[in-house]
Motif scaffolding. Sequence first.
Motif, PDB file in Angstrom:
ATOM      1  N   GLU A 274       0.837  -1.210   0.000  1.00 45.92           N
ATOM      2  CA  GLU A 274       0.000   0.000   0.000  1.00 45.92           C
ATOM      3  C   GLU A 274       0.866   1.252   0.000  1.00 45.92           C
ATOM      4  N   PHE A 275       1.995   1.187   0.719  1.00 42.78           N
ATOM      5  CA  PHE A 275       2.949   2.294   0.702  1.00 42.78           C
ATOM      6  C   PHE A 275       3.510   2.481  -0.710  1.00 42.78           C
ATOM      7  N   LEU A 276       3.867   1.360  -1.356  1.00 44.53           N
ATOM      8  CA  LEU A 276       4.384   1.421  -2.727  1.00 44.53           C
ATOM      9  C   LEU A 276       3.372   2.084  -3.660  1.00 44.53           C
ATOM     10  N   GLU A 277       2.113   1.719  -3.538  1.00 43.44           N
ATOM     11  CA  GLU A 277       1.081   2.307  -4.406  1.00 43.44           C
ATOM     12  C   GLU A 277       0.964   3.806  -4.165  1.00 43.44           C
TER      13      GLU A 277
ATOM     14  N   SER B 260       4.919 -11.160  -6.674  1.00 39.93           N
ATOM     15  CA  SER B 260       4.177 -10.867  -7.908  1.00 39.93           C
ATOM     16  C   SER B 260       3.405  -9.564  -7.786  1.00 39.93           C
ATOM     17  N   ASP B 261       2.752  -9.367  -6.642  1.00 39.56           N
ATOM     18  CA  ASP B 261       2.000  -8.124  -6.435  1.00 39.56           C
ATOM     19  C   ASP B 261       2.939  -6.919  -6.426  1.00 39.56           C
ATOM     20  N   ALA B 262       4.117  -7.087  -5.821  1.00 41.47           N
ATOM     21  CA  ALA B 262       5.083  -5.979  -5.766  1.00 41.47           C
ATOM     22  C   ALA B 262       5.569  -5.613  -7.158  1.00 41.47           C
TER      23      ALA B 262
ATOM     24  N   ASP C 299      12.849  -3.358  -6.694  1.00 39.17           N
ATOM     25  CA  ASP C 299      13.567  -4.569  -6.323  1.00 39.17           C
ATOM     26  C   ASP C 299      12.844  -5.203  -5.138  1.00 39.17           C
ATOM     27  N   TYR C 300      13.095  -6.491  -4.930  1.00 42.24           N
ATOM     28  CA  TYR C 300      12.426  -7.253  -3.877  1.00 42.24           C
ATOM     29  C   TYR C 300      13.476  -8.125  -3.206  1.00 42.24           C
TER      30      TYR C 300
END
Length: 619
Positions: A73-76, A100-102, A109-110
């Motif tokens: 949610e922060f990323l969005e 996958s969602d990220a 990066d993950y």
Amino acid sequence: MQPSTSISGTIRVLHVDDDPDLADLVATYLEREDERLRVETVTTVADGVARLDESDIDCVVSDYDMPGRNGLEFLEAVRADRPDLPFILFTGKGSEEIASDAISAGVSDYLQKGTGTEQYTLLANRVINAVERARAEQAEQRHLRAIETAQEGISILDSDGEFIYVNEAYAALYGYDRAELLGEHWSLLYPDRDTEEIREAILPSVRADGFWRGETTGLRADGTTFVEDHRLATTDHGELVCTVLDTTDHRRHRQAIADLHSTARAFIQAETAEEVAEIAVGAVRDILDMPANGFHRYDEADDSLVPVAWTDRTEELIGEPPTFEPGEGIAWNAFASGEPLVYDDIATNDDRYNPDTPIRSQLALPLDDRGVHLMGSPEPAAFDETEVSLAKTVAAHATAALERVEREQELARQNERLATFTDIVSHDLRNPLNVATGRLELARADCDCPHLAAVDRALTRTETLLDDLHAFARAGTATLDPEPVDLTTLSRACWGHVETGRATLVTDAQQVITADRSRVQELLENLFGNAVEHGGDGVTITVGDLEDGFYVADDGPGIADANKDAVFDHGYSTTEDGTGFGLSIVREIADVHGWDLRVTDSDAGGARFEVRDVELSGP
């Protein structure tokens, strides 16, 4: 003004994690890993959003599982306002679904949290790489904007001859909107009687020589035609760059553009900022007929614009060019604003540096955060739109050259540091390793302990890792000694250096390539060793020719499609004893030569490593 931060300057990181102790620990380790990193920490997404509004942040590192809003949610929220800001999800709660969602949400990066301190070294590298990529993309966008404003028509076609980019000038020249041309074939813009000549004569010439210049007949949307000055050049990716001018109104422009193209190679070959400055000053003087011009570089240490190169005519008019301090003159205004400044008459301009200057017309072109290029004339209104446009082209070339020089110099420094570090580590570990190996032999002579076999395996693996680490560091250095290399002769020599058991080498290669012989030897030996390791000692390995390089193929089990993108990564290995350096060394050797390396399936179902874009010496 302080210049925008380059990768050699401070990198500001915002770390969001609901565990304050862990957040502080990560910040401490990251700042120890690289002195450029400065880490700010907060414990909630809300605080993270607020901090982004308050501070200039270069990269966000965020946990996933947090109270309130989670990391996705922060990323969005970040992507809504800052689509290009590097964002790394650093989480202990990892799953394929979260990853996958990220990725779908635009994560840079993950990385899953581990238990050792090595994870912070990896995280620091991921942060630096993400910021470097983002800044490179921003630089490319600036260059694209420069192309957008160019007066000459510029387009790019894919390998099928369809437009993937056109600037406004190109579309207007043919009477179309840009959107109407994208995806269309080039033949839309030429009379039917001319398309055959373009296909049969011009395009083959471009493919053979990499460049073509001449006159063609353009076809406008309304059916009228015009004679156009046409330049075509190929890119490393098989695309075609087209530059077009209407010869009716741009005779002088056409000649200047042609001459500027000839300076592009000089810019590419420049090795220092001083060489770039001399080339730019000479091009503006000789090609654009602006005899009074000078090149100033920004000195970050003194926060000033320092003269680097200037013409004799400049010195006749104003003497040796001055060093500009912050706020001084039109030069600093252009540098600070990042916008070109053009004045027809500076006699009454309060911003002029010298009230008694004989200069009337002034053109100041910023070079991003690297300096400014100044052109002047004692005559008012001396520079028309065409000259200003061409001068901007020179400035764009100079800026790109300066960026490349800086990257290459930084890469050379990094390679030197890596080589020095590796030599030190290798030397300092060899002695205790030799002592341990010797003591192990003595222990075996004195007793029959079942644990000694495991010690032997560990010491052997350590020695292999040291050898591979040293080879990897050497592979990435930029120093090459190119010479003609016969692939078949070298392949047979390499075969004798690898433990191949009952494996078979087939050498179909006829190519003689221009390359560093010792590096190619390392590349082949690593590919042979990899094939034997995974295909068994009965595997057959073939070295063969490609039109622009060579391949190494085997009939072993092959590489799964899911793993093909990862096989060249450092540390990747599918065997328990593998160090994961072998194929990454192959990639480094290919990169330092400027080659394109890819992996696919061989005809026998095994692995096939293709090396392309290789300079050929002859049959």
